[in-house]
Design an enzyme around this catalytic site. Structure first.
Site, short mmCIF file in Angstrom:
data_model
loop_
_atom_site.label_atom_id
_atom_site.label_comp_id
_atom_site.label_asym_id
_atom_site.label_seq_id
_atom_site.Cartn_x
_atom_site.Cartn_y
_atom_site.Cartn_z
CE1 TYR A 142 -3.47 -2.70 0.76
CE2 TYR A 142 -4.64 -0.64 1.09
CZ TYR A 142 -4.65 -2.00 0.86
OH TYR A 142 -5.85 -2.64 0.74
CE LYS A 189 2.20 -18.09 -2.24
NZ LYS A 189 1.34 -19.29 -2.33
CG ASP A 221 -1.70 -20.40 -0.93
OD1 ASP A 221 -1.18 -20.40 0.21
OD2 ASP A 221 -1.17 -20.98 -1.90
CG ASP A 245 -7.93 -4.87 1.60
OD1 ASP A 245 -8.87 -4.38 2.26
OD2 ASP A 245 -7.91 -4.88 0.37
CG ASP A 249 -13.55 -7.16 2.18
OD1 ASP A 249 -13.35 -6.42 3.17
OD2 ASP A 249 -13.99 -6.76 1.09
C1 IPM Z 1 -10.35 -1.28 3.96
C2 IPM Z 1 -10.59 -0.69 2.58
C3 IPM Z 1 -9.43 0.22 2.21
C4 IPM Z 1 -8.19 -0.64 2.17
C5 IPM Z 1 -9.60 0.98 0.90
C6 IPM Z 1 -10.90 1.76 0.87
C7 IPM Z 1 -8.42 1.87 0.61
O1 IPM Z 1 -10.81 -1.68 1.64
O2 IPM Z 1 -10.30 -0.50 4.93
O3 IPM Z 1 -10.19 -2.47 4.07
O4 IPM Z 1 -7.90 -1.26 1.13
O5 IPM Z 1 -7.48 -0.70 3.17
MN MN Z 2 -10.72 -3.69 2.48
#
Ligand code: IPM
Ligand code: MN
Length: 351
Positions: A142, A189, A221, A245, A249
């Protein structure tokens, strides 16, 4: 106690869900005799519109001076389909993370007994899941060197970590594991990436400082697969920025709704609390978004300020609302769908 909280509502449904968290926090303050001083500040698309910058200096000064930051969401569709946009709301988020030194992103995943059938995963697989991801938030790909070469036909992003960055994140992971079931998983990884080998080597060297913690090392993975097969086999997981990240999710679907999961970003000074969901622009202004993730983020805020009873009162109000079906449309399941603001009013009254 006197608390100064910076309030960054942001974009989309941010302002609506933040309003509910404020109602809940104010109810807690009344109950426990605290005084909360809220200072609103601009971020995201809202800040770009107002001052041309997604994380203005003034906002940073307010955040730095606060005891904690409560944050809604950032992002606006107007920028998503415009790769040429010079300033984007998300840049504000990254700048905020970097300038506030928010290096450890704490993302829990747990199930609610009353919602267990909302998960797309089989009940017997997810029952008892209670895990925490600690995602490194201010390093890696990032923030690494990026660019274009070859007249724009070649692009690169680089993932860089220092031993010190890994150590401070891993230290939080070990400490968290000590307070829980003393199990820590380092996700990397290391079979391919040099930065992952540094992670593994650094965490291995720290093991002797925490002899009670059982550490496992797993490839990202494989974790992606096992996370949805046997989520309850994990407890505390530490990982670098991009892996974290993606995996968080994935983990959020275990609970059945993204609208439920809170998060904290621990800083070197001020920490920030936010729902893990995004700005959900389709729902903005409709009073239908689920405010519980933001409300539970406020519970994490109290917890970190060592106000444990206050945190517990919020969690218990949330559990009661779920059990009684005082929920927004994402959880209503054919029953009555309450408005965002009604859920907030109900929680505040309950407290
Ligand atoms: C999160 C989001 C952010 C990230 C984006 C919006 C930049 O997806 O907070 O997980 O990738 O960190
Ligand atoms: Mn995210």
């Amino acid at each position: 106690m006197k608390l100064n909280i910076a309030l960054l509502a942001g974009d989309g449904i941010g302002p609506e869900v933040i309003d509910q968290a404020v109602k809940v926090c104010n109810a807690v303050a009344t109950k426990f005799d605290h005084t909360i001083n809220w200072t609103p500040a601009l971020t995201g698309a809202a800040a770009i519109d107002a001052v041309g910058e997604p994380y203005p200096d003034e906002t940073h000064a307010i955040c730095e001076a606060a005891d904690a930051v409560l944050f809604g969401a950032i992002g606006h569709p107007r920028f998503d389909n415009d790769p040429s946009a010079k300033v984007r709301p998300e840049q504000g988020l990254l700048k905020m993370r970097q300038k506030l030194g928010l290096f450890a992103n704490v993302r829990p995943t747990f199930t609610f007994p009353s919602l267990i059938d909302k998960s797309p995963l089989k009940q017997e697989r997810i029952e008892g899941t209670d895990l925490i991801f600690l995602r490194e938030l201010t390093g890696g790909i990032y923030f690494g060197k990026r660019g274009r070469e070859d007249n724009g036909n070649t692009a690169y992003d680089t993932c860089t970590y220092t031993r010190a960055e890994v150590q401070r994140l891993a230290k939080k992971g070990f400490e968290m594991a000590m307070k829980r079931s003393k199990k820590l998983c380092c996700v990397d990884k290391a079979n391919v990436l040099e930065s992952s080998r540094l992670w593994r080597e650094t965490v291995q060297a720290m093991e002797s400082d925490y002899p009670e913690v059982k550490v496992s090392y797993e490839f990202v993975d494989a974790v992606a697969m096992r996370l949805v097969q046997w989520p309850n086999s994990y407890d505390v997981l530490i990982t670098e920025n991009l892996f974290g990240d993606i995996l968080t999710d994935e983990a959020s679907v275990i609970s059945g709704s993204m609208g439920l999961m809170p998060s904290a970003s621990l800083g070197t000074k001020t920490s920030l609390y936010e729902p893990i969901h995004g700005s959900y622009p389709q729902a903005a202004g409709k009073d239908i978004a689920n405010p519980l993730a933001t409300v539970l983020s406020a519970a994490m805020l109290f917890e970190d300020l060592d106000l444990k009873e206050e945190a517990e009162v919020i969690r218990s109000a949330v559990n009661t609302s779920l059990a009684k079906g005082i929920v927004t449309e994402d959880l209503a399941d054919g029953g009555k769908a309450y408005k965002t603001s009604e859920v907030g009013d109900w929680l505040a009254a309950c407290i």
